[in-house]
Design a protein around this motif. Structure first.
Motif, PDB file in Angstrom:
ATOM      1  N   VAL A 187       0.921  -1.297  -0.120  1.00 44.96           N
ATOM      2  CA  VAL A 187       0.116   0.019  -0.202  1.00 44.96           C
ATOM      3  C   VAL A 187       0.777   1.224   0.050  1.00 44.96           C
ATOM      4  N   VAL A 188       1.985   1.317   0.780  1.00 49.35           N
ATOM      5  CA  VAL A 188       2.820   2.355   1.037  1.00 49.35           C
ATOM      6  C   VAL A 188       3.629   2.712  -0.551  1.00 49.35           C
ATOM      7  N   THR A 189       4.048   1.590  -0.944  1.00 50.97           N
ATOM      8  CA  THR A 189       4.470   1.735  -2.541  1.00 50.97           C
ATOM      9  C   THR A 189       3.462   2.151  -3.622  1.00 50.97           C
ATOM     10  N   LEU A 190       1.995   1.842  -3.193  1.00 49.07           N
ATOM     11  CA  LEU A 190       1.416   2.370  -4.195  1.00 49.07           C
ATOM     12  C   LEU A 190       1.083   3.829  -4.087  1.00 49.07           C
ATOM     13  N   CYS A 191       0.776   4.257  -3.154  1.00 51.07           N
ATOM     14  CA  CYS A 191       0.320   5.611  -2.517  1.00 51.07           C
ATOM     15  C   CYS A 191       1.286   6.646  -2.352  1.00 51.07           C
ATOM     16  N   ALA A 192       2.236   6.145  -1.394  1.00 56.21           N
ATOM     17  CA  ALA A 192       3.421   7.294  -0.626  1.00 56.21           C
ATOM     18  C   ALA A 192       3.910   8.260  -1.766  1.00 56.21           C
ATOM     19  N   PRO A 193       4.094   7.791  -2.884  1.00 60.48           N
ATOM     20  CA  PRO A 193       4.810   9.004  -3.746  1.00 60.48           C
ATOM     21  C   PRO A 193       3.538   9.981  -4.311  1.00 60.48           C
ATOM     22  N   HIS A 194       2.288   9.898  -3.969  1.00 55.51           N
ATOM     23  CA  HIS A 194       1.423  10.643  -4.303  1.00 55.51           C
ATOM     24  C   HIS A 194       0.482  11.108  -2.981  1.00 55.51           C
ATOM     25  N   ILE A 195       0.240  10.369  -2.115  1.00 52.09           N
ATOM     26  CA  ILE A 195      -0.451  10.488  -0.822  1.00 52.09           C
ATOM     27  C   ILE A 195       0.309  10.045   0.203  1.00 52.09           C
ATOM     28  N   PRO A 196       0.470  10.985   1.476  1.00 52.26           N
ATOM     29  CA  PRO A 196       0.991  10.469   2.894  1.00 52.26           C
ATOM     30  C   PRO A 196       0.305   9.256   3.081  1.00 52.26           C
ATOM     31  N   THR A 197       1.052   8.322   3.559  1.00 53.44           N
ATOM     32  CA  THR A 197       0.494   6.925   3.820  1.00 53.44           C
ATOM     33  C   THR A 197       1.034   6.599   5.254  1.00 53.44           C
ATOM     34  N   LEU A 198       0.072   6.467   6.199  1.00 58.57           N
ATOM     35  CA  LEU A 198       0.492   6.177   7.636  1.00 58.57           C
ATOM     36  C   LEU A 198      -0.057   4.793   7.997  1.00 58.57           C
ATOM     37  N   VAL A 199       1.092   3.992   8.725  1.00 57.22           N
ATOM     38  CA  VAL A 199       0.925   2.648   8.957  1.00 57.22           C
ATOM     39  C   VAL A 199       0.232   2.444  10.531  1.00 57.22           C
ATOM     40  N   LEU A 200      -0.732   1.887  10.661  1.00 54.58           N
ATOM     41  CA  LEU A 200      -1.454   1.847  11.961  1.00 54.58           C
ATOM     42  C   LEU A 200      -1.607   0.227  12.175  1.00 54.58           C
ATOM     43  N   THR A 201      -0.786  -0.269  12.948  1.00 53.41           N
ATOM     44  CA  THR A 201      -0.644  -1.670  13.266  1.00 53.41           C
ATOM     45  C   THR A 201      -0.139  -2.295  14.594  1.00 53.41           C
ATOM     46  N   THR A 202      -0.464  -3.554  15.029  1.00 54.06           N
ATOM     47  CA  THR A 202      -0.381  -4.138  16.266  1.00 54.06           C
ATOM     48  C   THR A 202       1.281  -4.691  16.273  1.00 54.06           C
ATOM     49  N   PHE A 203       1.755  -4.427  14.972  1.00 54.20           N
ATOM     50  CA  PHE A 203       3.424  -5.138  15.183  1.00 54.20           C
ATOM     51  C   PHE A 203       4.318  -4.265  15.342  1.00 54.20           C
ATOM     52  N   ASP A 204       5.235  -4.539  16.444  1.00 58.93           N
ATOM     53  CA  ASP A 204       6.240  -3.750  17.120  1.00 58.93           C
ATOM     54  C   ASP A 204       7.414  -4.454  16.419  1.00 58.93           C
ATOM     55  N   ASP A 205       7.938  -4.116  15.102  1.00 56.91           N
ATOM     56  CA  ASP A 205       8.896  -4.876  14.437  1.00 56.91           C
ATOM     57  C   ASP A 205       9.879  -3.990  13.827  1.00 56.91           C
ATOM     58  N   ALA A 206      11.092  -3.676  14.277  1.00 53.48           N
ATOM     59  CA  ALA A 206      12.184  -2.896  13.815  1.00 53.48           C
ATOM     60  C   ALA A 206      12.258  -2.917  12.462  1.00 53.48           C
ATOM     61  N   SER A 207      12.365  -4.225  11.835  1.00 57.28           N
ATOM     62  CA  SER A 207      12.867  -4.395  10.434  1.00 57.28           C
ATOM     63  C   SER A 207      11.882  -4.154   9.379  1.00 57.28           C
ATOM     64  N   LEU A 208      10.510  -4.166   9.987  1.00 56.08           N
ATOM     65  CA  LEU A 208       9.382  -3.905   9.227  1.00 56.08           C
ATOM     66  C   LEU A 208       9.326  -2.275   8.997  1.00 56.08           C
ATOM     67  N   VAL A 209       9.548  -1.692  10.600  1.00 60.21           N
ATOM     68  CA  VAL A 209       9.423  -0.348  10.509  1.00 60.21           C
ATOM     69  C   VAL A 209      10.539   0.291   9.302  1.00 60.21           C
ATOM     70  N   ASP A 210      11.726  -0.053   9.321  1.00 58.50           N
ATOM     71  CA  ASP A 210      12.832   0.476   8.249  1.00 58.50           C
ATOM     72  C   ASP A 210      12.293   0.017   7.018  1.00 58.50           C
ATOM     73  N   ARG A 211      11.569  -0.921   6.597  1.00 62.20           N
ATOM     74  CA  ARG A 211      11.397  -1.184   5.208  1.00 62.20           C
ATOM     75  C   ARG A 211      10.103  -0.209   4.923  1.00 62.20           C
TER      76      ARG A 211
END
Length: 207
Positions: free
Chosen positions: A67-91
């Motif tokens: 979703v971020v890859t699709l939208c982020a170049p055009h629209i701010p995309t905020l991730v709201l999740t239950t996963f506290d994962d440092a590697s996922l955050v970085d990606r």
């Protein structure tokens, strides 16, 4: 004040409805579209002319990263999740996400984060920020090794949150010179913006 129009994405229908009800209690932010299918993100965002996309991270087929890859170049995309994962955050941040929050964030903090993201800021849940680049911890000194002595001094002040004018005053440099050094830091450390740069430098300096 014009309300912020948001698209909300979550593959769990009950969570999607619950989050929609939560946003009904937040002034100035309107959920104008929802979907359980991340592949519809960009189409819906454009159709409803949203100011921000808010998405879950872990979803079948089209996940938060997609979703971020699709939208982020055009629209701010905020991730709201239950996963506290440092590697996922970085990606996600590397892909262009405007921020990453845990779902138990308070309504007030969520609203503030959305407004900041719409204004071009990078927002991270404090519980995540402290280890957002933990997976790169062994490379910290290597990152700073590419900096000149002056760039390293400027970097230290950037990590403390000083703006260009304040750094110039501290180092008795022209503001334009500081701006050039900050541009070099962004390029050398592959940071998307100043907020990401400051956070990365803060980790690198062990703050």
């Amino acid at each position: 004040m014009t309300s912020i129009k948001a698209l909300l994405i979550d593959d769990h229908l009950m969570l999607l409805r619950g989050l929609s009800l939560l946003f009904d209690t937040i002034d100035g932010i309107d959920i104008v579209a929802t979907t359980t299918d991340g592949s519809q993100a960009l189409t819906l965002a454009r159709e409803h002319r949203v100011d921000i996309v808010i998405t879950d991270a872990a979803m079948p087929d089209t996940d938060g990263l997609a979703v971020v890859t699709l939208c982020a170049p055009h629209i701010p995309t905020l991730v709201l999740t239950t996963f506290d994962d440092a590697s996922l955050v970085d990606r996600l941040l590397t892909a262009g996400a405007a921020g990453y929050l845990l779902k138990d964030v308070s309504p007030d903090d969520l609203a503030e984060a959305i407004r900041a993201a719409v204004d071009g800021g990078l927002v991270l849940d404090p519980r995540i920020a402290r280890h957002a680049w933990a997976s790169k911890s062994n490379d910290r000194e290597g990152e700073l090794a590419v900096l000149t002595r002056t760039e390293r001094v400027v970097a230290k002040l950037v990590s403390q949150g000083l703006n260009n004018q304040e750094i110039a005053a501290n180092l008795h440099l022209a503001e334009g010179t500081v701006k050039n050094h900050v541009s070099a830091l962004l390029r050398k450390l592959h940071a998307r913006d100043r907020t990401m740069l400051a956070l990365r430098l803060s980790k690198a300096f062990g703050q």
